[in-house]
Design an enzyme around this catalytic site. Structure first.
Site, PDB file in Angstrom:
ATOM      1  N   LYS A 135       0.844  -1.188   0.000  1.00  0.00           N
ATOM      2  CA  LYS A 135       0.000   0.000   0.000  1.00  0.00           C
ATOM      3  C   LYS A 135       0.887   1.249   0.000  1.00  0.00           C
ATOM      4  O   LYS A 135       2.059   1.150   0.363  1.00  0.00           O
ATOM      5  CB  LYS A 135      -0.946  -0.021   1.207  1.00  0.00           C
ATOM      6  N   GLU A 180      -0.141   5.502  18.349  1.00  0.00           N
ATOM      7  CA  GLU A 180       1.305   5.617  18.210  1.00  0.00           C
ATOM      8  C   GLU A 180       1.799   6.816  19.012  1.00  0.00           C
ATOM      9  O   GLU A 180       1.132   7.852  19.072  1.00  0.00           O
ATOM     10  CB  GLU A 180       1.685   5.794  16.743  1.00  0.00           C
ATOM     11  N   HIS A 240      -5.842  -1.053   7.517  1.00  0.00           N
ATOM     12  CA  HIS A 240      -5.580  -1.910   8.677  1.00  0.00           C
ATOM     13  C   HIS A 240      -6.825  -2.125   9.541  1.00  0.00           C
ATOM     14  O   HIS A 240      -7.221  -3.260   9.830  1.00  0.00           O
ATOM     15  CB  HIS A 240      -4.490  -1.305   9.562  1.00  0.00           C
ATOM     16  N   TRP A 254     -45.778  17.768   7.984  1.00  0.00           N
ATOM     17  CA  TRP A 254     -46.623  18.617   7.149  1.00  0.00           C
ATOM     18  C   TRP A 254     -45.734  19.394   6.186  1.00  0.00           C
ATOM     19  O   TRP A 254     -44.535  19.534   6.420  1.00  0.00           O
ATOM     20  CB  TRP A 254     -47.413  19.608   8.008  1.00  0.00           C
TER      21      TRP A 254
END
Length: 790
Positions: free
Chosen positions: A174, A243, A267, A616
């Protein structure tokens, strides 16, 4: 050379048996062999492949490739290879010999031109011919930027494919595109060179042992999970990757992708699908698993801006300006933190929130998947009287601990008051019970805890799967495009949203805490003023925004935020009306302005009391209700078909009677007025939503209207200056009987009329909107910045 290596291996006493008869030769070509990913993970993963399969029958050669010239490229590559290590349980003597053989089987190639690929192909063919070996297949690992994929694919396809009878496996890292359109383009390019079964798209999270065990765990524990793995028993699901590091040194990548594309779209989504998918009959079948994940992905409800909260650590802006060499005026809106709320419309998971969270510069490094079960028990006796296994009141949860954090390594945890899980003895072992550390507020002794018998790096696991041709841990083209189709609307909606700033680390305190409100996410705490970016526009840049407009309350914000606030305010008014009177009468205007509001109510306000709401219309065009110009059709498409309003609570205007449109003799206006009088107490709506036209009209009451601006009539026929000319509308006196009137004004095109109406008095014959003034109710203006300030 290969025969010499095999002969040396057979002499090792450490080998339990001689190498099997050759099943053919495997050539592994690592493109980007001197890059960061190759240094950190890929060469070690390839060495582990060699350790695991050196005596299985295949022979190997490993070809590192990059753009660098042969001499410096080879030097850099072998500097990495010399630092390779064996697992701790490998005998040192055997490790030394195997490492030496791996180095002798590894070569460097400069791959830059089409001729270089032809030369590599010729080199492999000559080598195999000299050794008398038959080719089993080739693995090409693309550890290069995606923009290089197409050229490399073209050259492999034209001059470096293995011969007929041997397989080709192409491994792609990726990112696989930036959004749905770019992913489609990349997939289309690659499909011209490789077949689907030849491509292995890597998401290394699928190699994480805890993630990879979710499906086997569900399969092996069906007897316990089948009754409780559903919306009736699961309170929520949390999928988290935190992280402590920031994006320094990677801001060029991060400016293009951000945390949602980097982590959530791939992921965390993959982990979600393992949890949400229906279990296939055979969890070992790659085809069944892939199909199950795809079906689960297609059941997820569409995301939009209200589905997420985003943040950015304070130092990121400066890092981006420095690394991208931008001037001080450059402002980045790239999120480095995101929380996303996902719902599934499947029968199993309807109503269960799936919370995906990831960020950089947070307080800890940890990854986990947590399934929290509902607990209806109340235990009056002291908790100290009960152990974890018998307490009905302790939290019930299953945690797939991916790594790091308090546990430091992969683990599966199951609350002792749920069940004792079945775990495969050969690969997972039960850990010794200990009171520390605490996990989600409970001592570790409250859980059954299992850890891998042997920890494996994710890339080693995936490289082994590639070697064996197993595709269940990889992303297919169909799944990839479905994932981007799911995530792209959210990415588009937050693209220009200013993320919340946070200091980073433990200093974040509760600043990033978020909560679920009416089917949406919102930060729990207001953003401290000292964190607002100094280079951002000061309030004075927008001129002074008054809290009043025409002596009535004013709410102003950018359009999306304004619509969000209006929807929330409408829900509060509705809930209050239902609590007071058991029903809520709402009159809605047509036109383009409320469309976004209707969509927001439909997609995010699941607590709205639709069951007790009467709908309405404020006005209607004199066209059949199936005509695209019909206000009712727009209301139906954007709201009514998505919410559960009882059929008899929906009241379209009777503009089409006796096969005629708005003929006064048919009495449509009188019929609607009678319905209102019969059903709405004192003909006083709980809430009327209006807009404002550029000429000052509201509802279908236009300047110099002959009826509807005054008098006793509740519903009138009017004439519009634009087609379709004939309209039906609530009258101004009826509108002014409402308990609350909200006026929504959006867009730069309304700036001039907004400025004008702010200065004039009550002159409805010139500007009908100026006559809106509830006699005993409350008027609130919702005006976006563009309409208010131009």
């Amino acid at each position: 050379m290969l025969r010499d290596v095999l002969r040396a291996l057979l002499l090792l006493a450490a080998l339990p048996c001689p190498a099997a008869v050759s099943q053919g030769h495997v050539s592994v070509i690592l493109l980007g062999a001197t890059g960061d990913l190759a240094k950190k993970y890929l060469w070690q993963g390839l060495f582990q492949l060699y350790l695991d399969h050196v005596s299985d029958g295949h022979s190997f050669t490993f070809h590192g490739a990059a753009l660098a010239a042969p001499e410096p490229g080879q030097r850099r590559m072998f500097d990495v290879l010399k630092r390779l290590s064996c697992p701790g349980d490998e005998a040192p003597d055997r490790c030394a010999v195997l490492k030496d053989q791996f180095l002798r089987l590894s070569q460097y190639h400069q791959l830059q031109s089409a001729d270089d690929y032809t030369a590599l192909n010729r080199h492999i063919e000559v080598l195999l011919r000299q050794e008398g070996l038959e080719e089993a297949g080739r693995i090409f690992y693309f550890s290069v930027p995606p923009f290089a994929y197409a050229d490399i694919a073209r050259r492999i396809n034209s001059s470096c494919r293995p011969p007929r009878g041997a397989w080709l496996r192409v491994v792609l890292e990726k990112p696989f595109g930036h959004d749905l359109e770019s992913a489609r383009e990349l997939a289309a390019e690659l499909s011209t060179f490789f077949r689907e079964e030849e491509m292995y798209r890597v998401d290394h999270y699928l190699g994480k042992q805890a993630v990879a065990h979710i499906l086997p765990f569900r399969d092996q524990n069906r007897q316990f999970l089948d009754p409780i793995w559903n919306r009736h028993h699961v309170e929520r699901v949390e999928i988290v990757l935190k992280e402590t590091v920031d994006a320094k040194g990677r801001t060029s990548f991060y400016e293009q992708y951000g945390v949602i594309r980097d982590v959530l779209q791939n992921h965390l989504t993959e982990a979600l699908l393992f949890l949400a998918m229906e279990l296939p009959g055979n969890v070992s079948s790659a085809a069944e698993v892939v199909q199950g994940k795809l079906q689960a992905l297609q059941s997820l409800r569409r995301l939009d801006k209200g589905s997420a909260v985003v943040g950015q650590y304070e130092a990121y802006g400066g890092q981006a300006r420095e690394e991208l060499q931008q001037d001080q005026g450059y402002v980045s809106t790239t999120p480095t933190f995101a929380g996303v709320l996902i719902h599934s419309d499947s029968l199993r998971w309807e109503g269960v929130p799936f919370l995906l969270t990831s960020g950089k510069a947070l307080d800890e490094r940890v990854g986990y998947v947590r399934v929290l079960f509902k607990n209806r028990a109340y235990c009056p006796q002291s908790g100290t009287l009960r152990d974890a296994g018998s307490s009905r009141c302790k939290a019930k949860q299953i945690v797939f601990h991916i790594g790091h954090g308090a546990l430091g390594s992969p683990a599966v945890l199951v609350s002792r008051n749920l069940f004792k899980p079945v775990m495969p003895a050969g690969t997972w072992k039960e850990a010794a019970v200990q009171p520390e550390p605490r996990v989600f507020g409970q001592p570790l002794s409250d859980y059954y805890v299992y850890s891998p018998v042997k920890e494996r790096d994710a890339y080693s696991v995936l490289i082994s799967s590639i070697y064996h041709g197993r595709k269940d841990a990889f992303i297919t083209t169909e799944s990839l495009l479905a994932s981007w189709e799911f995530w792209t609307p959210l990415l588009d909606s937050v693209a220009h949203e200013a993320p919340r700033l946070y200091p980073g680390g433990v200093d974040n305190q509760h600043l990033l805490d978020f909560e679920m409100v009416g089917g949406e996410l919102a930060f729990a705490l207001a953003e401290p003023l000292e964190l607002l970016r100094p280079e951002g526009p000061a309030p004075s840049d927008y001129r002074t925004v008054q809290a009043k407009y025409r002596q009535s309350p004013l709410v102003s914000a950018w359009a999306e935020e304004l619509v969000s606030q209006l929807a929330s305010d409408m829900e509060r008014v509705a809930s209050s009306a239902v609590a007071r009177a058991g029903r809520f009468h709402l009159a809605l205007s047509g036109g383009s302005s409320p469309v976004g509001l209707f969509q927001r109510l439909a997609r995010h306000h699941f607590a709205f009391p639709w069951r007790y709401t009467h709908i309405w219309l404020v006005d209607e065009r004199c066209v059949p209700l199936t005509d695209p110009e019909s206000n009712f059709l727009s209301l139906h498409e954007h709201l009514l078909q998505s919410v559960r309003v009882p059929y008899f609570n929906i009241h379209p205007m009777p503009v089409h009677l006796n096969q005629r449109l708005c003929v006064e003799e048919d009495g449509g206006a009188e019929l609607y007025a009678k319905d209102i009088s019969a059903l709405v107490a004192n003909a006083s709506f709980d809430l009327v939503l209006l807009g404002m036209g550029a000429d000052g009209h509201t509802a279908s009451l236009f300047p110099h209207s002959e009826s509807g601006l005054e008098g006793a009539r509740a519903v009138v026929l009017t004439e519009s200056p634009v087609k379709p000319h004939q309209r039906m509308s609530l009258s101004l006196p009826l509108i002014n009987r409402a308990r609350k009137v909200f006026v929504l004004v959006l867009g730069k095109g309304k700036h001039n009329i907004t400025s004008l109406i702010s200065r004039v008095g009550r002159e409805p014959s010139k500007w009908p909107i100026s006559g809106v003034s509830p006699s005993s109710g409350r008027l609130v203006w919702y005006v976006d910045y563009e309409a208010l300030l131009g």
